[in-house]
Design a protein around this motif. Structure first.
Motif, mmCIF file in Angstrom:
data_model
loop_
_atom_site.group_PDB
_atom_site.id
_atom_site.type_symbol
_atom_site.label_atom_id
_atom_site.label_comp_id
_atom_site.label_asym_id
_atom_site.label_seq_id
_atom_site.Cartn_x
_atom_site.Cartn_y
_atom_site.Cartn_z
ATOM 1 N N ARG A 99 0.824 -1.206 0.000
ATOM 2 C CA ARG A 99 0.000 0.000 0.000
ATOM 3 C C ARG A 99 0.862 1.263 0.000
ATOM 4 O O ARG A 99 0.513 2.277 -0.615
ATOM 5 C CB ARG A 99 -0.931 0.005 1.221
ATOM 6 C CG ARG A 99 -2.021 -1.049 1.197
ATOM 7 C CD ARG A 99 -2.863 -1.023 2.461
ATOM 8 N NE ARG A 99 -3.537 0.251 2.665
ATOM 9 C CZ ARG A 99 -3.230 1.123 3.625
ATOM 10 N NH1 ARG A 99 -2.228 0.850 4.474
ATOM 11 N NH2 ARG A 99 -3.878 2.248 3.754
ATOM 12 N N ARG A 100 1.994 1.191 0.688
ATOM 13 C CA ARG A 100 2.911 2.330 0.726
ATOM 14 C C ARG A 100 3.503 2.601 -0.656
ATOM 15 O O ARG A 100 3.512 3.743 -1.137
ATOM 16 C CB ARG A 100 4.017 2.059 1.734
ATOM 17 C CG ARG A 100 4.998 3.205 1.931
ATOM 18 C CD ARG A 100 6.104 2.783 2.891
ATOM 19 N NE ARG A 100 5.545 2.286 4.143
ATOM 20 C CZ ARG A 100 6.181 1.486 4.993
ATOM 21 N NH1 ARG A 100 7.414 1.100 4.735
ATOM 22 N NH2 ARG A 100 5.600 1.076 6.098
ATOM 23 N N LEU A 101 3.986 1.539 -1.308
ATOM 24 C CA LEU A 101 4.555 1.700 -2.642
ATOM 25 C C LEU A 101 3.511 2.230 -3.618
ATOM 26 O O LEU A 101 3.798 3.128 -4.427
ATOM 27 C CB LEU A 101 5.120 0.375 -3.138
ATOM 28 C CG LEU A 101 5.703 0.377 -4.553
ATOM 29 C CD1 LEU A 101 6.854 1.378 -4.666
ATOM 30 C CD2 LEU A 101 6.163 -1.030 -4.949
ATOM 31 N N ALA A 102 2.305 1.705 -3.541
ATOM 32 C CA ALA A 102 1.238 2.167 -4.437
ATOM 33 C C ALA A 102 0.936 3.646 -4.230
ATOM 34 O O ALA A 102 0.669 4.383 -5.189
ATOM 35 C CB ALA A 102 -0.027 1.334 -4.232
ATOM 36 N N ALA A 103 0.998 4.113 -2.985
ATOM 37 C CA ALA A 103 0.753 5.529 -2.700
ATOM 38 C C ALA A 103 1.866 6.399 -3.283
ATOM 39 O O ALA A 103 1.601 7.488 -3.819
ATOM 40 C CB ALA A 103 0.620 5.752 -1.201
ATOM 41 N N PHE A 104 3.109 5.945 -3.188
ATOM 42 C CA PHE A 104 4.198 6.678 -3.817
ATOM 43 C C PHE A 104 4.025 6.708 -5.334
ATOM 44 O O PHE A 104 4.290 7.725 -5.988
ATOM 45 C CB PHE A 104 5.546 6.050 -3.455
ATOM 46 C CG PHE A 104 6.148 6.560 -2.179
ATOM 47 C CD1 PHE A 104 6.761 7.798 -2.134
ATOM 48 C CD2 PHE A 104 6.096 5.799 -1.017
ATOM 49 C CE1 PHE A 104 7.324 8.277 -0.951
ATOM 50 C CE2 PHE A 104 6.651 6.267 0.172
ATOM 51 C CZ PHE A 104 7.265 7.509 0.210
ATOM 52 N N GLN A 105 3.580 5.617 -5.906
ATOM 53 C CA GLN A 105 3.370 5.569 -7.350
ATOM 54 C C GLN A 105 2.239 6.506 -7.771
ATOM 55 O O GLN A 105 2.323 7.149 -8.825
ATOM 56 C CB GLN A 105 3.079 4.130 -7.781
ATOM 57 C CG GLN A 105 4.296 3.226 -7.650
ATOM 58 C CD GLN A 105 3.976 1.745 -7.798
ATOM 59 O OE1 GLN A 105 2.827 1.310 -7.577
ATOM 60 N NE2 GLN A 105 4.977 0.948 -8.148
ATOM 61 N N ARG A 106 1.201 6.614 -6.974
ATOM 62 C CA ARG A 106 0.120 7.569 -7.275
ATOM 63 C C ARG A 106 0.634 9.006 -7.202
ATOM 64 O O ARG A 106 0.268 9.851 -8.017
ATOM 65 C CB ARG A 106 -1.054 7.373 -6.315
ATOM 66 C CG ARG A 106 -1.841 6.098 -6.538
ATOM 67 C CD ARG A 106 -3.154 6.104 -5.776
ATOM 68 N NE ARG A 106 -3.000 6.182 -4.327
ATOM 69 C CZ ARG A 106 -2.873 5.120 -3.527
ATOM 70 N NH1 ARG A 106 -2.846 3.892 -4.045
ATOM 71 N NH2 ARG A 106 -2.766 5.268 -2.219
ATOM 72 N N LEU A 107 1.457 9.294 -6.196
ATOM 73 C CA LEU A 107 2.034 10.625 -6.065
ATOM 74 C C LEU A 107 2.840 10.975 -7.314
ATOM 75 O O LEU A 107 2.726 12.090 -7.862
ATOM 76 C CB LEU A 107 2.923 10.682 -4.827
ATOM 77 C CG LEU A 107 3.769 11.949 -4.625
ATOM 78 C CD1 LEU A 107 2.888 13.162 -4.424
ATOM 79 C CD2 LEU A 107 4.727 11.771 -3.448
ATOM 80 N N ALA A 108 3.666 10.050 -7.779
ATOM 81 C CA ALA A 108 4.475 10.300 -8.971
ATOM 82 C C ALA A 108 3.590 10.460 -10.210
ATOM 83 O O ALA A 108 3.835 11.345 -11.039
ATOM 84 C CB ALA A 108 5.469 9.162 -9.180
ATOM 85 N N ALA A 109 2.552 9.651 -10.331
ATOM 86 C CA ALA A 109 1.694 9.681 -11.510
ATOM 87 C C ALA A 109 0.989 11.021 -11.676
ATOM 88 O O ALA A 109 0.685 11.432 -12.807
ATOM 89 C CB ALA A 109 0.668 8.551 -11.437
#
Length: 292
Positions: free
Chosen positions: A125-135
């Motif tokens: 979930r943490r990695l996915a949140a970072f990926q959303r931030l970058a996107a």
């Protein structure tokens, strides 16, 4: 100018979804109130950039090294005058269950943490949140061990977000007194920065995202007879900005104005806030460098 609880932050719905609990879920938060998400000038709303400054507890290194919290406090004080930036210090030790929600409400993130590439990937979930931030074009910055991992399996995910990584069994690091040189003239992060000498533990022979030409070296140093990139900037295809710096092992090095200027201007750049042509004023009280 600094307080330990900010009601506007703790009760925001539009940025974080459901309101965070008022006891802050165990977070250690400080807000520099140089700006607000909304101001009233002729009824116009002015959005500020919200950056999370993530730090970890001591990780077993000797005192005066890997002083994550103290280093972030130096950066926060330097950023205090930036009226378009909200700076929120967050104690982000795992398991950090509230992390994804906080990341979803941020515009940029700086990592001064232990084994950051592993920490980012170890919880899906943490990695996915970072990926959303970058996107959505958010800014990302990593400092020292915040750009690293011992295990190679965490490298690729980190590279896709930060652009560079110190990781795997072939990672290199050394303590050296080096002459540090700006490497990409004209880059906003380098404004007002001149060559300097410093003793630090640098990670080097870093791994970079492909194609490597998109990653701009920011500063370089002579290490073991080779010119090594120890800091980089990457303008990602999603429109966001990423930055990394492999130094800052020793807390005392924050006393060097060039170090403070480098990191402060990188944070502004990742947050898409213009850096003045002559560079940022990074003067702070000397007592700020003392460790508790």
């Amino acid at each position: 100018p600094i307080r330990t609880e900010n009601p506007e932050f703790l009760t925001t719905r539009s940025r974080f979804g459901k309101p965070p609990m008022r006891h802050t879920l165990g977070l250690s938060l400080l807000l520099l109130c140089g700006s607000s998400t909304a101001t009233a000038q002729d009824g116009e709303i002015h959005k500020s950039q919200r950056i999370l400054m993530l730090w970890h507890s001591p990780d077993g290194h000797p005192r005066s090294t890997h002083e994550y919290q103290a280093g972030m406090r130096v950066l926060a004080r330097c950023l205090q005058s930036q009226r378009k930036l909200q700076v929120i210090l967050v104690h982000a030790n795992s398991p950090w269950p509230e992390g994804p929600e906080l990341l979803d409400g941020a515009d940029a993130v700086a990592l001064f943490v232990s084994e950051g590439a592993k920490w980012m990937s170890e919880e899906p979930r943490r990695l996915a949140a970072f990926q959303r931030l970058a996107a959505r074009g958010g800014g990302l910055a990593g400092l020292h061990w915040g750009i690293g991992t011992r295990q190679a399996k965490h490298i690729n995910a980190y590279l896709s977000l930060l652009g560079g990584c110190h990781g795997g069994p072939d990672r290199k690091y050394t303590v050296v007194t080096a002459r540090v040189q700006p490497a990409t003239p004209g880059h906003p992060v380098l404004r007002g920065l001149t060559p300097f000498s410093i003793r630090d533990e640098f990670y080097y022979q870093l791994k970079f995202v492909k194609p490597a030409e998109k990653v701009k070296p920011i500063i370089q140093a002579e290490i073991e007879g080779r010119t090594e990139t120890i800091s980089w900037a990457w303008q990602r295809d999603d429109g966001g900005h990423s930055f990394g710096f492999s130094g800052l092992h020793y807390h005392k090095n924050w006393q060097l104005p060039e170090y403070r200027r480098l990191v402060i201007q990188a944070i502004l750049w990742t947050s898409k806030i213009p850096v003045p042509e002559g560079g940022i004023d990074v003067d702070v009280p000397t007592e700020l460098f003392k460790l508790e």
